[in-house]
Design a protein around this motif. Structure first.
Motif, PDB file in Angstrom:
ATOM      1  N   ASP A   1      -6.921   2.646   0.862  1.00  0.00           N
ATOM      2  CA  ASP A   1      -6.690   4.384   1.950  1.00  0.00           C
ATOM      3  C   ASP A   1      -7.677   4.926   3.038  1.00  0.00           C
ATOM      4  O   ASP A   1      -7.193   4.859   3.173  1.00  0.00           O
TER       5      ASP A   1
ATOM      6  N   HIS B   1       1.040  -1.199   0.243  1.00  0.00           N
ATOM      7  CA  HIS B   1      -0.176  -0.311   0.213  1.00  0.00           C
ATOM      8  C   HIS B   1       0.608   1.286  -0.218  1.00  0.00           C
ATOM      9  O   HIS B   1       0.519   2.199  -0.867  1.00  0.00           O
ATOM     10  N   MET B   2       2.039   1.348   0.651  1.00  0.00           N
ATOM     11  CA  MET B   2       3.103   2.334   0.939  1.00  0.00           C
ATOM     12  C   MET B   2       3.199   2.618  -0.446  1.00  0.00           C
ATOM     13  O   MET B   2       3.466   3.587  -0.521  1.00  0.00           O
TER      14      MET B   2
ATOM     15  N   ASN C   1       1.499   6.717  -6.640  1.00  0.00           N
ATOM     16  CA  ASN C   1       0.238   7.834  -6.701  1.00  0.00           C
ATOM     17  C   ASN C   1       0.560   9.612  -6.588  1.00  0.00           C
ATOM     18  O   ASN C   1       0.144   9.940  -7.249  1.00  0.00           O
ATOM     19  N   LYS C   2       1.409   9.760  -5.704  1.00  0.00           N
ATOM     20  CA  LYS C   2       2.015  11.240  -5.274  1.00  0.00           C
ATOM     21  C   LYS C   2       2.775  11.778  -6.803  1.00  0.00           C
ATOM     22  O   LYS C   2       3.101  12.806  -7.002  1.00  0.00           O
TER      23      LYS C   2
ATOM     24  N   ALA D   1       1.107   4.569  -2.984  1.00  0.00           N
ATOM     25  CA  ALA D   1       0.374   5.925  -2.702  1.00  0.00           C
ATOM     26  C   ALA D   1       2.059   6.297  -3.002  1.00  0.00           C
ATOM     27  O   ALA D   1       1.281   7.509  -3.039  1.00  0.00           O
TER      28      ALA D   1
ATOM     29  N   MET E   1      -5.134   0.934  -4.124  1.00  0.00           N
ATOM     30  CA  MET E   1      -5.249   2.109  -3.186  1.00  0.00           C
ATOM     31  C   MET E   1      -5.716   2.881  -2.354  1.00  0.00           C
ATOM     32  O   MET E   1      -5.850   3.022  -1.524  1.00  0.00           O
ATOM     33  N   GLN E   2      -6.748   3.882  -3.285  1.00  0.00           N
ATOM     34  CA  GLN E   2      -7.947   4.233  -2.709  1.00  0.00           C
ATOM     35  C   GLN E   2      -8.581   4.067  -1.907  1.00  0.00           C
ATOM     36  O   GLN E   2      -8.811   4.041  -0.792  1.00  0.00           O
TER      37      GLN E   2
ATOM     38  N   LYS F   1      -4.966   1.899  -8.813  1.00  0.00           N
ATOM     39  CA  LYS F   1      -5.149   3.726  -8.396  1.00  0.00           C
ATOM     40  C   LYS F   1      -6.362   3.147  -7.650  1.00  0.00           C
ATOM     41  O   LYS F   1      -6.958   3.914  -6.244  1.00  0.00           O
TER      42      LYS F   1
END
Length: 161
Positions: A112, A43-44, A50-51, A47, A108-109, A105
């Motif tokens: 999150d 997950h990290m 994603n950024k 993330a 991950m969302q 995405k």
């Protein structure tokens, strides 16, 4: 009891507390009642990508504070799952870059959102206390890492001049 023994016990008490917090955060992520498709590290990685899309493996590993070989295994699993795509850097065709797929995405969302729901109660702690804890963490990192030790030495040398 000697001063050295008291110091040893105090260090153990601090380390045990840090481990308990780490374990609690881990269990908040891995709620046994709900099976997740991702590990906390996966997950990290998603993330981060994603950024910061289109970064290489070594940069991803650096940001995640992991070794390249460990992160390579994480990326391999995420690629096989269809969450990450490997591509060529547009300016340096020899370099590989990593990006999230639409599936990446999406998962991950979802994770999150679930993660935030579980850890949001941390923000019930007064901001001043959280700031103090974060400052203490930073100080511990500075004192326990070679890079931090060099910075401490430089700052003490600067103040003695």
């Amino acid at each position: 009891m000697s001063d050295r023994e008291e110091d040893r016990l105090e260090v153990y008490r601090i380390i045990q507390s840090v481990r308990e917090v780490n374990k609690t955060i881990f269990y908040a992520f891995w709620n046994e009642e709900q099976h997740l498709e991702l590990t906390a590290v996966q997950h990290m990685a998603l993330a981060i990508l994603n950024k910061r899309p289109n970064i290489g493996l070594s940069e991803l590993a650096d940001i995640a504070h992991m070794g390249c070989s460990s992160m390579s295994g994480v990326v391999d699993r995420l690629t096989k799952a269809g969450y990450i795509a490997r591509g060529r850097h547009e300016h340096d065709r020899r370099s590989l870059v990593l990006t999230l797929t639409p599936e990446g995405k999406d998962i991950m969302q979802k994770v999150d959102d679930m993660w935030m729901e579980r850890v949001l109660p941390i923000l019930d702690i007064p901001k001043e206390h959280l700031d103090m804890v974060l400052d203490i963490h930073k100080q511990m990192i500075m004192k326990l890492t070679p890079k931090g030790m060099k910075q401490l030495e430089q700052s003490s040398n600067d103040t003695t001049r």
